[in-house]
Structure formats: structure tokens, C-alpha cells
Scaffold this motif. Structure first.
Motif, PDB file in Angstrom:
ATOM      1  N   MET A 181     -20.532  -0.678  33.743  1.00 38.28           N
ATOM      2  CA  MET A 181     -20.541   0.695  33.282  1.00 38.28           C
ATOM      3  C   MET A 181     -21.701   1.421  33.971  1.00 38.28           C
ATOM      4  O   MET A 181     -22.855   1.030  33.814  1.00 38.28           O
ATOM      5  CB  MET A 181     -20.709   0.706  31.762  1.00 38.28           C
ATOM      6  CG  MET A 181     -21.081   2.043  31.197  1.00 38.28           C
ATOM      7  SD  MET A 181     -21.230   2.118  29.403  1.00 38.28           S
ATOM      8  CE  MET A 181     -22.470   0.929  29.034  1.00 38.28           C
ATOM      9  N   PRO A 182     -21.386   2.487  34.723  1.00 44.18           N
ATOM     10  CA  PRO A 182     -22.458   3.250  35.372  1.00 44.18           C
ATOM     11  C   PRO A 182     -23.221   4.086  34.342  1.00 44.18           C
ATOM     12  O   PRO A 182     -22.664   4.514  33.342  1.00 44.18           O
ATOM     13  CB  PRO A 182     -21.699   4.148  36.354  1.00 44.18           C
ATOM     14  CG  PRO A 182     -20.340   4.289  35.764  1.00 44.18           C
ATOM     15  CD  PRO A 182     -20.065   3.006  35.031  1.00 44.18           C
ATOM     16  N   ALA A 183     -24.495   4.282  34.593  1.00 42.90           N
ATOM     17  CA  ALA A 183     -25.322   5.093  33.702  1.00 42.90           C
ATOM     18  C   ALA A 183     -25.057   6.567  33.978  1.00 42.90           C
ATOM     19  O   ALA A 183     -24.872   6.974  35.118  1.00 42.90           O
ATOM     20  CB  ALA A 183     -26.790   4.773  33.919  1.00 42.90           C
ATOM     21  N   TYR A 184     -24.999   7.355  32.933  1.00 38.39           N
ATOM     22  CA  TYR A 184     -24.773   8.790  33.063  1.00 38.39           C
ATOM     23  C   TYR A 184     -26.078   9.551  33.267  1.00 38.39           C
ATOM     24  O   TYR A 184     -26.058  10.728  33.578  1.00 38.39           O
ATOM     25  CB  TYR A 184     -24.031   9.319  31.837  1.00 38.39           C
ATOM     26  CG  TYR A 184     -22.633   8.766  31.730  1.00 38.39           C
ATOM     27  CD1 TYR A 184     -21.612   9.253  32.535  1.00 38.39           C
ATOM     28  CD2 TYR A 184     -22.331   7.746  30.838  1.00 38.39           C
ATOM     29  CE1 TYR A 184     -20.330   8.744  32.459  1.00 38.39           C
ATOM     30  CE2 TYR A 184     -21.053   7.235  30.744  1.00 38.39           C
ATOM     31  CZ  TYR A 184     -20.054   7.734  31.555  1.00 38.39           C
ATOM     32  OH  TYR A 184     -18.781   7.217  31.470  1.00 38.39           O
ATOM     33  N   VAL A 185     -27.187   8.872  33.047  1.00 38.99           N
ATOM     34  CA  VAL A 185     -28.508   9.473  33.237  1.00 38.99           C
ATOM     35  C   VAL A 185     -29.470   8.347  33.639  1.00 38.99           C
ATOM     36  O   VAL A 185     -29.255   7.191  33.274  1.00 38.99           O
ATOM     37  CB  VAL A 185     -28.983  10.199  31.950  1.00 38.99           C
ATOM     38  CG1 VAL A 185     -29.247   9.247  30.813  1.00 38.99           C
ATOM     39  CG2 VAL A 185     -30.186  11.082  32.211  1.00 38.99           C
ATOM     40  N   SER A 186     -30.486   8.699  34.380  1.00 38.36           N
ATOM     41  CA  SER A 186     -31.470   7.699  34.798  1.00 38.36           C
ATOM     42  C   SER A 186     -32.793   7.925  34.069  1.00 38.36           C
ATOM     43  O   SER A 186     -33.017   8.990  33.477  1.00 38.36           O
ATOM     44  CB  SER A 186     -31.698   7.792  36.307  1.00 38.36           C
ATOM     45  OG  SER A 186     -32.344   9.016  36.618  1.00 38.36           O
ATOM     46  N   GLN A 187     -33.656   6.923  34.142  1.00 37.30           N
ATOM     47  CA  GLN A 187     -34.982   7.073  33.552  1.00 37.30           C
ATOM     48  C   GLN A 187     -35.724   8.226  34.215  1.00 37.30           C
ATOM     49  O   GLN A 187     -36.391   9.015  33.535  1.00 37.30           O
ATOM     50  CB  GLN A 187     -35.784   5.779  33.692  1.00 37.30           C
ATOM     51  CG  GLN A 187     -37.184   5.895  33.111  1.00 37.30           C
ATOM     52  CD  GLN A 187     -37.936   4.583  33.135  1.00 37.30           C
ATOM     53  OE1 GLN A 187     -37.366   3.541  32.853  1.00 37.30           O
ATOM     54  NE2 GLN A 187     -39.218   4.645  33.455  1.00 37.30           N
ATOM     55  N   VAL A 221     -36.009   2.087  27.511  1.00 36.73           N
ATOM     56  CA  VAL A 221     -35.281   3.244  28.060  1.00 36.73           C
ATOM     57  C   VAL A 221     -33.899   2.814  28.541  1.00 36.73           C
ATOM     58  O   VAL A 221     -32.899   3.497  28.263  1.00 36.73           O
ATOM     59  CB  VAL A 221     -36.076   3.909  29.209  1.00 36.73           C
ATOM     60  CG1 VAL A 221     -35.264   5.003  29.874  1.00 36.73           C
ATOM     61  CG2 VAL A 221     -37.388   4.465  28.689  1.00 36.73           C
ATOM     62  N   THR A 222     -33.813   1.686  29.215  1.00 37.62           N
ATOM     63  CA  THR A 222     -32.526   1.189  29.712  1.00 37.62           C
ATOM     64  C   THR A 222     -31.562   0.932  28.561  1.00 37.62           C
ATOM     65  O   THR A 222     -30.373   1.253  28.654  1.00 37.62           O
ATOM     66  CB  THR A 222     -32.726  -0.096  30.545  1.00 37.62           C
ATOM     67  OG1 THR A 222     -33.565   0.218  31.659  1.00 37.62           O
ATOM     68  CG2 THR A 222     -31.412  -0.654  31.031  1.00 37.62           C
ATOM     69  N   ARG A 223     -32.051   0.382  27.470  1.00 35.66           N
ATOM     70  CA  ARG A 223     -31.196   0.139  26.308  1.00 35.66           C
ATOM     71  C   ARG A 223     -30.666   1.457  25.737  1.00 35.66           C
ATOM     72  O   ARG A 223     -29.488   1.575  25.404  1.00 35.66           O
ATOM     73  CB  ARG A 223     -31.963  -0.646  25.243  1.00 35.66           C
ATOM     74  CG  ARG A 223     -31.097  -1.125  24.091  1.00 35.66           C
ATOM     75  CD  ARG A 223     -31.869  -2.004  23.136  1.00 35.66           C
ATOM     76  NE  ARG A 223     -33.274  -1.782  23.407  1.00 35.66           N
ATOM     77  CZ  ARG A 223     -34.253  -2.662  23.302  1.00 35.66           C
ATOM     78  NH1 ARG A 223     -34.052  -3.806  22.902  1.00 35.66           N
ATOM     79  NH2 ARG A 223     -35.499  -2.383  23.581  1.00 35.66           N
ATOM     80  N   ALA A 224     -31.512   2.475  25.636  1.00 31.67           N
ATOM     81  CA  ALA A 224     -31.074   3.781  25.130  1.00 31.67           C
ATOM     82  C   ALA A 224     -30.057   4.416  26.075  1.00 31.67           C
ATOM     83  O   ALA A 224     -29.064   4.995  25.633  1.00 31.67           O
ATOM     84  CB  ALA A 224     -32.270   4.705  24.932  1.00 31.67           C
ATOM     85  N   ILE A 225     -30.290   4.295  27.379  1.00 28.21           N
ATOM     86  CA  ILE A 225     -29.357   4.839  28.370  1.00 28.21           C
ATOM     87  C   ILE A 225     -28.014   4.111  28.285  1.00 28.21           C
ATOM     88  O   ILE A 225     -26.953   4.737  28.342  1.00 28.21           O
ATOM     89  CB  ILE A 225     -29.970   4.740  29.792  1.00 28.21           C
ATOM     90  CG1 ILE A 225     -31.108   5.757  29.934  1.00 28.21           C
ATOM     91  CG2 ILE A 225     -28.907   4.946  30.860  1.00 28.21           C
ATOM     92  CD1 ILE A 225     -31.923   5.591  31.207  1.00 28.21           C
ATOM     93  N   VAL A 278     -20.629  10.702  38.399  1.00 27.33           N
ATOM     94  CA  VAL A 278     -21.121  11.276  37.137  1.00 27.33           C
ATOM     95  C   VAL A 278     -21.042  12.791  37.237  1.00 27.33           C
ATOM     96  O   VAL A 278     -21.759  13.405  38.029  1.00 27.33           O
ATOM     97  CB  VAL A 278     -22.568  10.833  36.847  1.00 27.33           C
ATOM     98  CG1 VAL A 278     -23.080  11.493  35.572  1.00 27.33           C
ATOM     99  CG2 VAL A 278     -22.648   9.322  36.733  1.00 27.33           C
ATOM    100  N   PRO A 279     -20.167  13.423  36.422  1.00 29.48           N
ATOM    101  CA  PRO A 279     -20.102  14.886  36.426  1.00 29.48           C
ATOM    102  C   PRO A 279     -21.416  15.482  35.921  1.00 29.48           C
ATOM    103  O   PRO A 279     -22.054  14.933  35.019  1.00 29.48           O
ATOM    104  CB  PRO A 279     -18.966  15.204  35.450  1.00 29.48           C
ATOM    105  CG  PRO A 279     -18.205  13.933  35.295  1.00 29.48           C
ATOM    106  CD  PRO A 279     -19.180  12.826  35.533  1.00 29.48           C
ATOM    107  N   PRO A 285     -26.856  16.186  30.906  1.00 27.33           N
ATOM    108  CA  PRO A 285     -27.591  16.640  29.717  1.00 27.33           C
ATOM    109  C   PRO A 285     -27.054  16.031  28.428  1.00 27.33           C
ATOM    110  O   PRO A 285     -27.815  15.810  27.480  1.00 27.33           O
ATOM    111  CB  PRO A 285     -27.431  18.159  29.730  1.00 27.33           C
ATOM    112  CG  PRO A 285     -26.318  18.450  30.660  1.00 27.33           C
ATOM    113  CD  PRO A 285     -26.223  17.303  31.607  1.00 27.33           C
ATOM    114  N   VAL A 286     -25.764  15.736  28.382  1.00 28.05           N
ATOM    115  CA  VAL A 286     -25.180  15.091  27.198  1.00 28.05           C
ATOM    116  C   VAL A 286     -25.787  13.696  27.036  1.00 28.05           C
ATOM    117  O   VAL A 286     -26.248  13.328  25.952  1.00 28.05           O
ATOM    118  CB  VAL A 286     -23.636  15.030  27.319  1.00 28.05           C
ATOM    119  CG1 VAL A 286     -23.033  14.129  26.260  1.00 28.05           C
ATOM    120  CG2 VAL A 286     -23.042  16.429  27.237  1.00 28.05           C
TER     121      VAL A 286
END
Length: 143
Positions: free
Chosen positions: A1-7, A37-41, A63-64, A69-70
Motif C-alpha cells: 500500500m503506497p503512502a498518501y503522505v510522507s513524513q 509517524v510511519t504507523r500514523a501514515i 497519489v492525487p 491534505p486528507v
């Protein structure tokens, strides 16, 4: 699963100091705990995927911009835990509303090839019956 936001995007949006404060779970070390942070992401991504799975083929090819921001709002809310501020809570609720709108089709993501073929409908009923001619003349054959 790709991350929608990075640290790095979270630091850019919320600041280094906030992330240091939120991720120092045991002893404040003065550094951001990347594992927290990775766990929250990851958890934010799972939440987003839960909303998108019924409408889009996952994983998304990219990633759109709308999801950054979501994902940020969800991740920062998760990092706050029990001690969230009203602003963070409202941002989280707005993020979930946006995801609900995406899941219902009110908001569409700009990702080519990610929407399943079955969801391309405009929502209007489709028929395959021939068109019937309508005229202003008398109707014949009816009693």
C-alpha cells in the motif's frame, strides 16, 4: 500500500516541533520518532483505502493531490491521540467527509485507469428500448 503522505510533507504542513512533541512517547529525545509517524501514515492510508475500495482499483497508480491534505489531517489526528485540539478534530472530520464524498462519487479523483468499469455510470437509468414516436394526432385503436 503506497503512502498518501510522507513524513516530510507532515513536517512541511505542521512543523518539525509539533511532530517532535507528538512522537516522543517515552522520553523526549528532541527528534521525530519516524516509527511512530510511519504507523500514523500507514493507519491513515488504511482508512483512505477503506473508503476508496468500493469505487477505485487499489493501489492507485499515483497519489492525487486531493488526498495529501486528507491523509495529513488523518495522520496528525492519530498522532494526537486523546489530546487533540478542536481544530485538529474538525480537520479530521472534514477529511472523513471528503472521503465519504469520494466514495459516493460526489468528488472524483483525477487518476486515470483507477476507477472500475462498473462505476462509470452517471447514475441515470439506462435503457435499450427503441424510441417511440410521439405525435399530436388522434390515438387510434383504443376504445
Amino acid at each position: 500500500m503506497p503512502a498518501y503522505v510522507s513524513q516530510a510533507q507532515l513536517v512541511d504542513r505542521f512543523g518539525d516541533a509539533m511532530l517532535r512533541q507528538l512522537t516522543s512517547r517515552t522520553v523526549p529525545s528532541g527528534a521525530i520518532d519516524a516509527a511512530v509517524v510511519t504507523r500514523a501514515i500507514t493507519d491513515a492510508g488504511a482508512t483512505i483505502d477503506g473508503y476508496l475500495a468500493g469505487r477505485y482499483q487499489l493501489p492507485l497508480p499515483s497519489v492525487p493531490a486531493l488526498l495529501v491534505p486528507v491523509a495529513s489531517a488523518i495522520a496528525i489526528y492519530l498522532l494526537h491521540g486523546q489530546l487533540t485540539t478542536e481544530k485538529i478534530r474538525l480537520d479530521y472530520q472534514d477529511a472523513l467527509k471528503a472521503l465519504s464524498n469520494i466514495a459516493s462519487g460526489t468528488i472524483r479523483l483525477d487518476v486515470a485507469g483507477a476507477e472500475p468499469a462498473g462505476n462509470q455510470s452517471s447514475g441515470a437509468p439506462q435503457t435499450n428500448a427503441p424510441a417511440r414516436p410521439i405525435s399530436n394526432g388522434p390515438i387510434g385503436g383504443f376504445i
